[in-house]
Every structure is written in structure tokens, then in C-alpha cells.
Write a protein that holds these residues in place. Structure first.
Motif, short mmCIF file in Angstrom:
data_model
loop_
_atom_site.label_atom_id
_atom_site.label_comp_id
_atom_site.label_asym_id
_atom_site.label_seq_id
_atom_site.Cartn_x
_atom_site.Cartn_y
_atom_site.Cartn_z
N TYR A 1 -2.54 -2.94 0.65
CA TYR A 1 -1.97 -1.67 1.12
C TYR A 1 -0.46 -1.73 1.03
N LYS A 2 0.13 -0.82 0.26
CA LYS A 2 1.56 -0.82 0.03
C LYS A 2 2.15 0.56 0.36
N PRO A 3 3.42 0.62 0.75
CA PRO A 3 4.05 1.91 1.07
C PRO A 3 4.12 2.83 -0.15
N TYR A 4 4.28 4.10 0.13
CA TYR A 4 4.24 5.15 -0.89
C TYR A 4 5.57 5.89 -0.96
N ASP A 5 5.80 6.52 -2.11
CA ASP A 5 6.98 7.37 -2.25
C ASP A 5 6.86 8.64 -1.41
N LEU A 6 5.62 9.16 -1.29
CA LEU A 6 5.41 10.43 -0.58
C LEU A 6 4.09 10.36 0.18
N VAL A 7 4.14 10.76 1.45
CA VAL A 7 2.95 10.86 2.29
C VAL A 7 2.74 12.33 2.63
N LYS B 1 5.37 8.85 -9.36
CA LYS B 1 5.48 8.50 -7.94
C LYS B 1 4.11 8.09 -7.38
N THR B 2 4.14 7.40 -6.24
CA THR B 2 2.92 7.07 -5.52
C THR B 2 2.81 7.99 -4.31
N VAL B 3 1.62 8.55 -4.09
CA VAL B 3 1.41 9.55 -3.06
C VAL B 3 0.17 9.17 -2.24
N LEU B 4 0.24 9.36 -0.94
CA LEU B 4 -0.90 9.18 -0.04
C LEU B 4 -1.14 10.49 0.68
N GLU B 5 -2.39 10.99 0.66
CA GLU B 5 -2.74 12.14 1.48
C GLU B 5 -3.60 11.69 2.65
N LEU C 1 4.07 25.68 9.61
CA LEU C 1 5.33 25.12 9.14
C LEU C 1 5.11 23.95 8.20
N ILE C 2 6.05 23.77 7.30
CA ILE C 2 6.14 22.57 6.46
C ILE C 2 7.32 21.76 6.96
N ILE C 3 7.07 20.51 7.36
CA ILE C 3 8.10 19.65 7.93
C ILE C 3 8.31 18.45 7.01
N LEU C 4 9.57 18.13 6.75
CA LEU C 4 9.93 16.96 5.94
C LEU C 4 10.42 15.85 6.86
N PHE C 5 9.87 14.64 6.68
CA PHE C 5 10.30 13.45 7.40
C PHE C 5 10.93 12.47 6.41
N GLU C 6 12.09 11.92 6.76
CA GLU C 6 12.74 10.91 5.95
C GLU C 6 13.28 9.80 6.86
N TRP C 7 13.50 8.63 6.28
CA TRP C 7 14.11 7.55 7.04
C TRP C 7 15.57 7.89 7.35
N ARG C 8 15.97 7.67 8.58
CA ARG C 8 17.37 7.87 8.92
C ARG C 8 18.21 6.79 8.24
N ALA D 1 7.67 4.34 1.98
CA ALA D 1 8.49 3.28 1.40
C ALA D 1 9.92 3.39 1.91
N ARG D 2 10.54 2.25 2.20
CA ARG D 2 11.95 2.23 2.59
C ARG D 2 12.82 1.94 1.36
N PRO D 3 13.98 2.56 1.26
CA PRO D 3 14.59 3.49 2.22
C PRO D 3 14.39 4.96 1.87
N HIS D 4 13.68 5.24 0.74
CA HIS D 4 13.69 6.61 0.24
C HIS D 4 12.33 7.30 0.33
N GLY D 5 11.35 6.67 0.98
CA GLY D 5 10.05 7.32 1.13
C GLY D 5 10.14 8.56 2.00
N LYS D 6 9.28 9.54 1.71
CA LYS D 6 9.28 10.81 2.43
C LYS D 6 7.86 11.15 2.89
N ALA D 7 7.77 12.04 3.87
CA ALA D 7 6.49 12.59 4.29
C ALA D 7 6.63 14.09 4.46
N LEU D 8 5.61 14.82 4.04
CA LEU D 8 5.54 16.26 4.23
C LEU D 8 4.32 16.57 5.07
N MET D 9 4.54 17.29 6.15
CA MET D 9 3.45 17.66 7.05
C MET D 9 3.35 19.18 7.12
#
Length: 304
Positions: free
Chosen positions: A216-222, A129-133, A295-302, A246-254
Motif C-alpha cells: 500500500y503506497k500513497p497516491y497523487d489524488l484521493v 497520476k495515481t488515484v484512490l477512490e 460542496l467539493i472540498i480540496l485538501f492539501e498538505w500544509r 503522497a507528501r508533499p504534493h498529494g491532494k484529496a477531493l471530497m
């Protein structure tokens, strides 16, 4: 503005630092300006000798990091240094608004995020996977993903943080991993920044211009931890999150505290911004702490 958070539960490497509840005041000697985003290319003409430490996590993960005291010593030894660098070292300043965003410290929520990442399936979340921190500082959550097979890019506002903390930590957990650690979990090592692989990239500068960088390209996980303490940055952070997922399955964890005393930002304010926009779904994954919640929050595309 220089500022110290003064959280009593903060896992600070400088245990002698005392909480400072004085309202931040502007320092006229330090110029503030928005730093445009740019790629940072590791460059070293000689190996860097440093002192590091071993961190252990609940499910068995071990990560190495450069000690903050070692960075302080290097900065203090320089004959010429930026004014804000001297202030961070000598006054143990956490934040200088618009100048320094706290990257020399490993903040508590970053460690929480690693503990949560340990629980995830490696093949589903990391391998290949590709990841951005974002706001990486020491970069430990991204480095954990790197050790599990992800290709990781690291971003921090300050180039100096990337060069003094993030890049050495990447090497300590890859080609320069220490062979021996003493009973105090400390070690001495030598790293050559030119040996960082081309599959690891670094970005410094403001979030507002990062999405316009070349290649600069979108990532699987931010990933992001402790990035919402200033409400003024919420919109830039949120827009960059969407540009980077990344659309439509990219995610972010905060990873974030529910409140940041003495600061303008809060998790509630950021989530209200996300809810009003309506493009991302929000799910709480884990809660730490009995007092101020972390808290750990998960963000996903609706999905339509």
C-alpha cells in the motif's frame, strides 16, 4: 441498522422508492462486525451478461454503468445470498450500519464530483497520476480519472459491491465499452472480470486497517464522495486520507452534502476535525444546490 436517507433530490435509479423517515432499528438477524481491509482480485469463470446505461455530463464526458435494477435482479436470482443482500434489494435499504454502506447506489455527490473533475487540466491532475477512490460504490469518479490516463485503485466496504458494481463498470468503460446504445440510453453487454488489467486494483473492508495492507503506497489524488454521513467514521476516514496522500504534493477531493438529515455526521464536523489536526489545508472548490448545499472540498498538505 438499516436506514434510508430519504433525500428528495437524490438521483436514485429506483424511482419507485419512497422516502422512509422511520428511525433506524437494529435487525437481530444481521450480524455486524468490522470487515478487515484486503485486496480483491477479479475472478470470473464465465462472462457476465448485464444491462447498463449511459450517463452524460455537462462538459461532454460520457460514462457507462451497470443498472442498479440489473444488480437487484442478479441478487434476487441467486439461490443462496447473504441476509443483508436480500434486505438491500427487497427493502431498498440505503445503509445497514456496520454491514452495508450504500455502494449499490450512485449517490448525487459522486456525479457532482465528476462534473467538477471535467473542469480540471488532464495533464496536471490525471495523466500518469495515481488515484484512490474511497467508498467508491459504482466507482464513476475514479473511472473518469482512469479514462484520462490515471492509474486508479477502488475501495469499498463491501466485497459484493466491488464484484457486482465496481468491476463491471471498470470494464464497461475500458475493454468492454458498448458499441451501441438505444434511444433510452440503455444497452446490453457481456463482461469478463478476468480481463481487468493489472494496473487497476480493488480493496474491500474497513478504513481503519487499509493503510496496513501489503504494497500500500500513497497516491497523487484521493477521491471521496458521500463518505461523511456517520460521525463515528470521521476519524478513520481522516487518518486514511492522510496515509493515502503522497507528501508533499498529494491532494484529496471530497464531495459531500453540508448536512445529512437523520445521520450523525456533517461536513462541518469533519472539517472541524481537519482544522483541529492542522496538517491539511482546506479549500471549497465548488458549491451545488439551492437547498441542502453539496460542496467539493480540496485538501492539501500544509507547507512549512
Amino acid at each position: 441498522m438499516p436506514f434510508k436517507f430519504g433525500f428528495s433530490e437524490e438521483r436514485d435509479e429506483d424511482n419507485d422508492a419512497q422516502p422512509d423517515n422511520t428511525p433506524p432499528q437494529p435487525d437481530p438477524s444481521i450480524a455486524t462486525q468490522v470487515v478487515p481491509s484486503q485486496w480483491v482480485h477479479p475472478n470470473s469463470t464465465k462472462p457476465v451478461a448485464l444491462t447498463g446505461e449511459l450517463l452524460k455530463f455537462p462538459r461532454g464526458a460520457h460514462l457507462f454503468r451497470r443498472c442498479a435494477s440489473d444488480v437487484n435482479f442478479e441478487v434476487a436470482s441467486e439461490t443462496v445470498a447473504e441476509g443483508w443482500l436480500d434486505q438491500v434489494v427487497l427493502e431498498k435499504t440505503d445503509i445497514i450500519d456496520g454491514v452495508y454502506e450504500g455502494g449499490f447506489k450512485t449517490w448525487e455527490c459522486a456525479l457532482d464530483l465528476i462534473s467538477f473533475l471535467e473542469e480540471l487540466d488532464e495533464d496536471t491532475w490525471f495523466r500518469g497520476k495515481t488515484v484512490l477512490e474511497l467508498g467508491c460504490g459504482s466507482g464513476l469518479p475514479g473511472i473518469y480519472c482512469m479514462t484520462k490516463g490515471a492509474r486508479v485503485d477502488f475501495q469499498d466496504y463491501n466485497r459484493e459491491v466491488i464484484e457486482l458494481i465496481t468491476e463491471p463498470n471498470v470494464l464497461l468503460n475500458s475493454v468492454a465499452s458498448p458499441s451501441a446504445v438505444d434511444s433510452q440510453l440503455l444497452f446490453d453487454a457481456e463482461v469478463d472480470l478476468s480481463k481487468i488489467g493489472k494496473d487497476v486494483r480493488f480493496i474491500c473492508g474497513d478504513w481503519g486497517s487499509q493503510g496496513s495492507l501489503p504494497n500500500y503506497k500513497p497516491y497523487d489524488l484521493v477521491l471521496a464522495s458521500e463518505t461523511i454521513y456517520s460521525q463515528q467514521s470521521h476519524q478513520r476516514l481522516y487518518q486514511l486520507m492522510k496515509q493515502s496522500m503522497a507528501r508533499p504534493h498529494g491532494k484529496a477531493l471530497m464531495a459531500a452534502k453540508s448536512v445529512y438529515f437523520g445521520c450523525s455526521g456533517s461536513l462541518r464536523d469533519f472539517l472541524l476535525l481537519v482544522e483541529a489536526d492542522g496538517e491539511l489545508s482546506v479549500q471549497t472548490q465548488k458549491v451545488f444546490g439551492d437547498g441542502v448545499q453539496r460542496l467539493i472540498i480540496l485538501f492539501e498538505w500544509r507547507q512549512c
